[in-house]
Enzyme design. Structure first.
Site, PDB file in Angstrom:
ATOM      1  N   SER A   9       3.674 -16.048  19.101  1.00  0.00           N
ATOM      2  CA  SER A   9       4.683 -16.075  20.164  1.00  0.00           C
ATOM      3  C   SER A   9       6.064 -16.183  19.536  1.00  0.00           C
ATOM      4  O   SER A   9       6.404 -17.208  18.938  1.00  0.00           O
ATOM      5  CB  SER A   9       4.438 -17.266  21.095  1.00  0.00           C
ATOM      6  OG  SER A   9       5.619 -17.562  21.806  1.00  0.00           O
ATOM      7  N   HIS A  34       3.678 -11.494  20.751  1.00  0.00           N
ATOM      8  CA  HIS A  34       3.763 -12.003  22.113  1.00  0.00           C
ATOM      9  C   HIS A  34       5.209 -12.345  22.443  1.00  0.00           C
ATOM     10  O   HIS A  34       5.840 -13.130  21.732  1.00  0.00           O
ATOM     11  CB  HIS A  34       2.881 -13.255  22.231  1.00  0.00           C
ATOM     12  CG  HIS A  34       2.785 -13.862  23.594  1.00  0.00           C
ATOM     13  ND1 HIS A  34       1.883 -13.413  24.546  1.00  0.00           N
ATOM     14  CD2 HIS A  34       3.452 -14.887  24.152  1.00  0.00           C
ATOM     15  CE1 HIS A  34       2.013 -14.156  25.638  1.00  0.00           C
ATOM     16  NE2 HIS A  34       2.959 -15.042  25.427  1.00  0.00           N
ATOM     17  N   ASP A  36       7.807 -13.902  25.159  1.00  0.00           N
ATOM     18  CA  ASP A  36       7.929 -14.772  26.340  1.00  0.00           C
ATOM     19  C   ASP A  36       9.253 -14.519  27.031  1.00  0.00           C
ATOM     20  O   ASP A  36      10.296 -14.942  26.532  1.00  0.00           O
ATOM     21  CB  ASP A  36       7.807 -16.246  25.937  1.00  0.00           C
ATOM     22  CG  ASP A  36       6.398 -16.594  25.500  1.00  0.00           C
ATOM     23  OD1 ASP A  36       6.242 -17.082  24.361  1.00  0.00           O
ATOM     24  OD2 ASP A  36       5.475 -16.346  26.280  1.00  0.00           O
ATOM     25  N   MET A  38      11.646 -15.278  30.048  1.00  0.00           N
ATOM     26  CA  MET A  38      11.861 -16.348  31.039  1.00  0.00           C
ATOM     27  C   MET A  38      13.198 -16.136  31.752  1.00  0.00           C
ATOM     28  O   MET A  38      14.183 -15.819  31.104  1.00  0.00           O
ATOM     29  CB  MET A  38      11.853 -17.705  30.333  1.00  0.00           C
ATOM     30  CG  MET A  38      10.574 -17.975  29.557  1.00  0.00           C
ATOM     31  SD  MET A  38      10.668 -19.521  28.642  1.00  0.00           S
ATOM     32  CE  MET A  38       9.062 -19.536  27.851  1.00  0.00           C
ATOM     33  N   HIS A  67       4.927 -11.104  28.112  1.00  0.00           N
ATOM     34  CA  HIS A  67       4.528 -12.135  29.082  1.00  0.00           C
ATOM     35  C   HIS A  67       5.727 -12.440  29.982  1.00  0.00           C
ATOM     36  O   HIS A  67       6.665 -13.121  29.564  1.00  0.00           O
ATOM     37  CB  HIS A  67       4.079 -13.386  28.316  1.00  0.00           C
ATOM     38  CG  HIS A  67       3.686 -14.550  29.165  1.00  0.00           C
ATOM     39  ND1 HIS A  67       3.519 -15.831  28.660  1.00  0.00           N
ATOM     40  CD2 HIS A  67       3.442 -14.649  30.508  1.00  0.00           C
ATOM     41  CE1 HIS A  67       3.193 -16.646  29.650  1.00  0.00           C
ATOM     42  NE2 HIS A  67       3.149 -15.968  30.768  1.00  0.00           N
ATOM     43  N   MET A  69       7.520 -14.329  32.658  1.00  0.00           N
ATOM     44  CA  MET A  69       7.608 -15.562  33.458  1.00  0.00           C
ATOM     45  C   MET A  69       8.884 -15.453  34.283  1.00  0.00           C
ATOM     46  O   MET A  69       9.845 -16.200  34.064  1.00  0.00           O
ATOM     47  CB  MET A  69       7.608 -16.778  32.536  1.00  0.00           C
ATOM     48  CG  MET A  69       6.264 -17.036  31.881  1.00  0.00           C
ATOM     49  SD  MET A  69       6.382 -18.091  30.430  1.00  0.00           S
ATOM     50  CE  MET A  69       6.804 -16.865  29.185  1.00  0.00           C
ATOM     51  N   MET A 141      -2.943 -19.861  31.167  1.00  0.00           N
ATOM     52  CA  MET A 141      -1.943 -20.764  30.582  1.00  0.00           C
ATOM     53  C   MET A 141      -2.583 -22.129  30.328  1.00  0.00           C
ATOM     54  O   MET A 141      -3.145 -22.735  31.244  1.00  0.00           O
ATOM     55  CB  MET A 141      -0.732 -20.916  31.502  1.00  0.00           C
ATOM     56  CG  MET A 141       0.115 -19.672  31.613  1.00  0.00           C
ATOM     57  SD  MET A 141       0.673 -19.038  30.017  1.00  0.00           S
ATOM     58  CE  MET A 141       1.593 -20.437  29.361  1.00  0.00           C
ATOM     59  N   ASP A 179      -2.856 -19.258  26.164  1.00  0.00           N
ATOM     60  CA  ASP A 179      -1.484 -19.424  25.677  1.00  0.00           C
ATOM     61  C   ASP A 179      -0.961 -20.830  25.926  1.00  0.00           C
ATOM     62  O   ASP A 179      -0.883 -21.279  27.067  1.00  0.00           O
ATOM     63  CB  ASP A 179      -0.610 -18.406  26.433  1.00  0.00           C
ATOM     64  CG  ASP A 179       0.848 -18.368  25.995  1.00  0.00           C
ATOM     65  OD1 ASP A 179       1.626 -17.683  26.678  1.00  0.00           O
ATOM     66  OD2 ASP A 179       1.169 -18.994  24.979  1.00  0.00           O
TER      67      ASP A 179
HETATM   68  C1  DX5 Z   1       5.122 -20.945  27.118  1.00  0.00           C
HETATM   69  C2  DX5 Z   1       4.867 -19.612  26.472  1.00  0.00           C
HETATM   70  C3  DX5 Z   1       4.019 -19.697  25.218  1.00  0.00           C
HETATM   71  C4  DX5 Z   1       4.602 -20.600  24.139  1.00  0.00           C
HETATM   72  C5  DX5 Z   1       3.545 -20.897  23.100  1.00  0.00           C
HETATM   73  O1  DX5 Z   1       5.585 -20.770  28.402  1.00  0.00           O
HETATM   74  O2  DX5 Z   1       4.245 -18.727  27.379  1.00  0.00           O
HETATM   75  O3  DX5 Z   1       3.777 -18.393  24.709  1.00  0.00           O
HETATM   76  O4  DX5 Z   1       5.709 -20.002  23.569  1.00  0.00           O
HETATM   77  O5  DX5 Z   1       4.064 -21.783  22.145  1.00  0.00           O
HETATM   78  P1  DX5 Z   1       3.164 -22.934  21.497  1.00  0.00           P
HETATM   79  O6  DX5 Z   1       2.047 -22.233  20.740  1.00  0.00           O
HETATM   80  O7  DX5 Z   1       4.128 -23.618  20.574  1.00  0.00           O
HETATM   81  O8  DX5 Z   1       2.637 -23.791  22.583  1.00  0.00           O
HETATM   82 ZN    ZN Z   2       3.523 -16.778  26.526  1.00  0.00          ZN
END
Ligand code: DX5
Ligand code: ZN
Length: 220
Positions: A9, A34, A36, A38, A67, A69, A141, A179
């Site tokens: 990630s 991956h 993220d 947001m 991903h 969010m 999640m 994840d």
């Molecule tokens: C959280 C993300 C994850 C996160 C994982 O909302 O979707 O992908 O970055 O990071 P770790 O492995 O540090 O929990």
């Molecule tokens: Zn993620």
């Protein structure tokens, strides 16, 4: 024996030297990258967007796993597809009903990209039953989405086991991804429960020997 895939990630990377960090993971034999995304609304945090995804996909040949969010994901499917996403995953909780979700899956497939759906820890896994054969990936999640470095929530294990059973019983090849809080101990529990893909942020980016760390996470 199921092939286990590792998806670092990028949220956990040192953004000051992003190219070096991505190279470390790709040369470390990561299977996916991956991303993220947001929006500060669906989750209480802001990360990065399309220009960052575009910059990395144009420079690295690997599976790009996006991903989302965000509260209005369907408004960005085309832009992320154009930016080089191979998989676009949105959240079940971002849609008002299953009819909307089915139209979003169709929209993503029309763009020639794989579609994934994710559920938050508080969402019951059974809500996914009508969608199992329609998506290419299901993301469970194991932390409340929004931040890296959180502790793994054991409640994810039962969801993975239920999904694995449903997918095998239906002879479905949907990929099962987990994840949040993945490390050596939690990865083993998720693999034993039936997961295919492990997303790992803080655990992997804090490693010196990434090749070994990625291999160890697979417990092969
Ligand atoms: C959280 C993300 C994850 C996160 C994982 O909302 O979707 O992908 O970055 O990071 P770790 O492995 O540090 O929990
Ligand atoms: Zn993620």
């Amino acid at each position: 024996m199921r092939k286990i895939l590792i998806a670092p990630s990028l949220l956990a990377s040192n953004f000051l030297k992003l190219e070096v960090e991505v190279k470390r993971m790709v040369e470390g034999k990561a299977d996916f990258l991956h991303y993220d995304i947001m929006d500060g609304h669906f989750v209480p945090n802001l990360s990065f967007g399309i220009p960052v995804v575009q910059a990395i996909t144009s420079a690295f040949r690997i599976v790009h796993d996006v991903h989302l969010m965000i509260s209005n994901p369907s408004e960005y499917f085309e832009a992320f597809a154009k930016a080089g996403a191979n998989i676009i995953t949105f959240h079940f909780e971002a849609a008002k009903d299953v009819k909307t979700i089915k139209s979003w899956i169709k929209q993503i497939h029309k763009l020639g990209v794989k579609a994934g759906i994710s559920i938050k820890p508080k969402t019951k896994v059974e809500v996914l039953k009508p969608l199992l054969g329609m998506v290419d990936l299901i993301l469970v999640m194991s932390v409340e989405p929004g931040f890296g470095g959180q502790t793994f929530m054991p409640s994810a294990i039962a969801k993975i086991k239920w999904l694995r059973h449903q997918l095998d019983a239906g002879h479905l090849h949907t990929l099962l991804e987990v994840d949040g809080g993945i490390n050596l101990e939690t990865s083993k529990r998720c693999i034993d429960a039936g997961v295919d893909i492990l997303v790992a942020g803080s655990y992997l980016f804090n490693q010196v020997n990434v090749v070994k760390a990625i291999q160890d996470l697979k417990h092969e």
